[in-house]
Design an enzyme around this catalytic site. Structure first.
Site, PDB file in Angstrom:
ATOM      1  N   CYS A  88     -10.698   2.400   8.289  1.00 46.32           N
ATOM      2  CA  CYS A  88     -10.579   0.963   8.393  1.00 46.32           C
ATOM      3  C   CYS A  88      -9.851   0.237   7.180  1.00 46.32           C
ATOM      4  O   CYS A  88      -9.235  -0.614   7.239  1.00 46.32           O
ATOM      5  CB  CYS A  88     -12.140   0.390   8.370  1.00 46.32           C
ATOM      6  SG  CYS A  88     -13.120   1.001   9.770  1.00 46.32           S
TER       7      CYS A  88
ATOM      8  N   CYS B 116     -15.713   2.620   5.655  1.00 47.80           N
ATOM      9  CA  CYS B 116     -14.926   3.463   6.592  1.00 47.80           C
ATOM     10  C   CYS B 116     -13.355   3.496   5.996  1.00 47.80           C
ATOM     11  O   CYS B 116     -12.893   2.720   5.889  1.00 47.80           O
ATOM     12  CB  CYS B 116     -14.749   2.799   8.021  1.00 47.80           C
ATOM     13  SG  CYS B 116     -13.615   3.311   8.946  1.00 47.80           S
TER      14      CYS B 116
END
Length: 145
Positions: free
Chosen positions: A72, A69
């Site tokens: 993230c 991600c």
């Protein structure tokens, strides 16, 4: 008499009793002798998560994330900075939803990153999306009043 709190070690996950007035004095784990507060988020698997959420008597902020991600990974340095600012009043932890999908499913994590704040074993607030360090700190503090 000074109150004591249960604090779970981020290294060996042993529960320690620490006097509340000693939290800021770099307490160490009675079992592994490492620092109970490192200024870094603790990476948790399912057993570690259960221990930290169930036994810590300080709030626990969990970042549900995954290595693939982009947002993230972008938020990771800010989360590290927030850990340095919020500890020892709050334990910061990370759960890799790719490695521990059962926790992502159990907490109905629909987007990552998602921050979840736990107090006394209960989720009290949730915030999806990447945030800057100052925003993370502000969000946590506003939800602990």
């Amino acid at each position: 008499m000074t109150d004591s709190l249960h604090i779970v070690c981020p290294h060996c996950h042993t529960t320690n009793r620490v006097r509340s007035d000693q939290l800021a004095s770099a307490p160490t784990c009675g079992s592994c002798k490492k620092a109970l507060f490192t200024g870094h988020p603790a990476a948790l698997d399912e057993a570690g998560f259960e221990r930290h959420i169930g036994r810590n008597q300080i709030p626990v902020l969990v970042d549900f994330w995954a290595p693939w991600c982009g947002p993230c990974r972008a938020m990771a340095p800010a989360y590290e900075q927030a850990a340095a600012q919020l500890e020892p009043r709050v334990r910061l932890a990370k759960v890799d939803t790719e490695a521990v999908p059962s926790l992502g499913a159990r907490f109905n994590i629909r987007s990552i990153p998602t921050l979840a704040l736990f107090v006394n074993g209960r989720e009290v607030a949730r915030q999806p999306g990447a945030m800057a360090a100052a925003d993370i700190v502000r969000w946590v503090q506003s939800n602990l009043r």
